[in-house]
Design an enzyme around this catalytic site. Structure first.
Site, PDB file in Angstrom:
ATOM      1  N   HIS A   1       0.833  -1.204   0.000  1.00 49.26           N
ATOM      2  CA  HIS A   1       0.000   0.000   0.000  1.00 49.26           C
ATOM      3  C   HIS A   1       0.869   1.256   0.000  1.00 49.26           C
ATOM      4  O   HIS A   1       0.657   2.167  -0.816  1.00 49.26           O
ATOM      5  CB  HIS A   1      -0.914  -0.023   1.240  1.00 49.26           C
ATOM      6  N   GLU A   2       1.838   1.302   0.906  1.00 49.38           N
ATOM      7  CA  GLU A   2       2.684   2.502   1.004  1.00 49.38           C
ATOM      8  C   GLU A   2       3.506   2.694  -0.278  1.00 49.38           C
ATOM      9  O   GLU A   2       3.679   3.824  -0.752  1.00 49.38           O
ATOM     10  CB  GLU A   2       3.600   2.425   2.233  1.00 49.38           C
TER      11      GLU A   2
ATOM     12  N   HIS B   1       1.623   4.463  -2.945  1.00 44.36           N
ATOM     13  CA  HIS B   1       1.660   5.940  -2.916  1.00 44.36           C
ATOM     14  C   HIS B   1       2.862   6.466  -3.701  1.00 44.36           C
ATOM     15  O   HIS B   1       2.762   7.450  -4.425  1.00 44.36           O
ATOM     16  CB  HIS B   1       1.746   6.448  -1.477  1.00 44.36           C
TER      17      HIS B   1
ATOM     18  N   ASP C   1      -5.037   7.455  -1.451  1.00 43.52           N
ATOM     19  CA  ASP C   1      -5.817   6.575  -0.580  1.00 43.52           C
ATOM     20  C   ASP C   1      -7.242   6.471  -1.095  1.00 43.52           C
ATOM     21  O   ASP C   1      -7.757   7.375  -1.765  1.00 43.52           O
ATOM     22  CB  ASP C   1      -5.827   7.124   0.852  1.00 43.52           C
TER      23      ASP C   1
HETATM   24 ZN   LIG Z   1      -2.282   5.255   2.241  1.00 43.33          ZN
END
Ligand SMILES: [Zn+2]
Length: 186
Positions: free
Chosen positions: A114-115, A118, A124
């Site tokens: 997830h990170e 980015h 998000d």
């Molecule tokens: Zn996030």
């Protein structure tokens, strides 16, 4: 004097044209994947998980390749407290911080992918849908899915093909809400 001035004008026009070209073209040739070198020297116990996350992104996308031990486009840190977050300096460049306290409650691999998402240009999307990677902690601690959806992966592929917006590639900090299980949000 006149010819010198005209040469200067020609040079300025050429420079302006080149600058304009850079904003329109992709950061890397469309025919060649951008290599994102990630560095796990400060990732502590999450170095291996970073490698797994890199493989997941590499398998799901085109136009980019996450690669270890070739540089430091992406630095990965292990921290304790304060929450996991990603600091994107530009598309494909930045830092990812994995909070050991969150990783004790949520899947460390899901947090990691997830990170990194980015850094790869994704925002998000806290809608609670576990089939999405960018839903993050909103999908709850039982959600361990570390894979981007087809739409999420395709968006990243498209971003690295050059079809990005200024927002996608801008510097940004994504401080993530992976809520504590002691204070659940409904
Ligand atoms: Zn996030």
């Amino acid at each position: 004097m006149t010819s010198r001035l005209s040469r200067l004008v020609v040079a300025l026009v050429a420079t302006a044209g080149a600058t304009l070209g850079v904003t329109v073209a992709n950061p890397a040739p469309a025919s060649a994947a951008m290599t994102i070198c990630y560095n796990t020297s400060q990732a502590g116990s999450y170095a291996g998980i970073a490698g797994q996350a890199a493989s997941i992104w590499n398998n799901a996308t085109v136009n980019l390749t996450l690669s270890a031990n070739c540089g430091s486009n992406l630095r990965i840190y292990q921290i304790t407290g304060g929450g996991s977050y990603a600091q994107r300096t530009s598309l494909g460049n930045g830092r990812v911080y994995i909070d050991t306290q969150q990783a004790a409650q949520y899947s460390p691999l899901r947090i990691m992918t997830h990170e990194i998402g980015h850094i790869l240009g994704l925002p998000d999307n806290y809608n609670g849908n576990c089939s999405l990677l960018m839903s993050g902690g909103s999908a709850g601690t039982s959600c361990t899915n570390p894979y981007p959806s087809t739409a999420e992966a395709n968006r990243v592929s498209n971003l690295f093909a050059g079809t990005f917006s200024a927002t996608d590639r801008s510097a940004d900090i994504f401080r993530d809400s992976w809520p504590s299980v002691l204070t659940p949000v409904s």
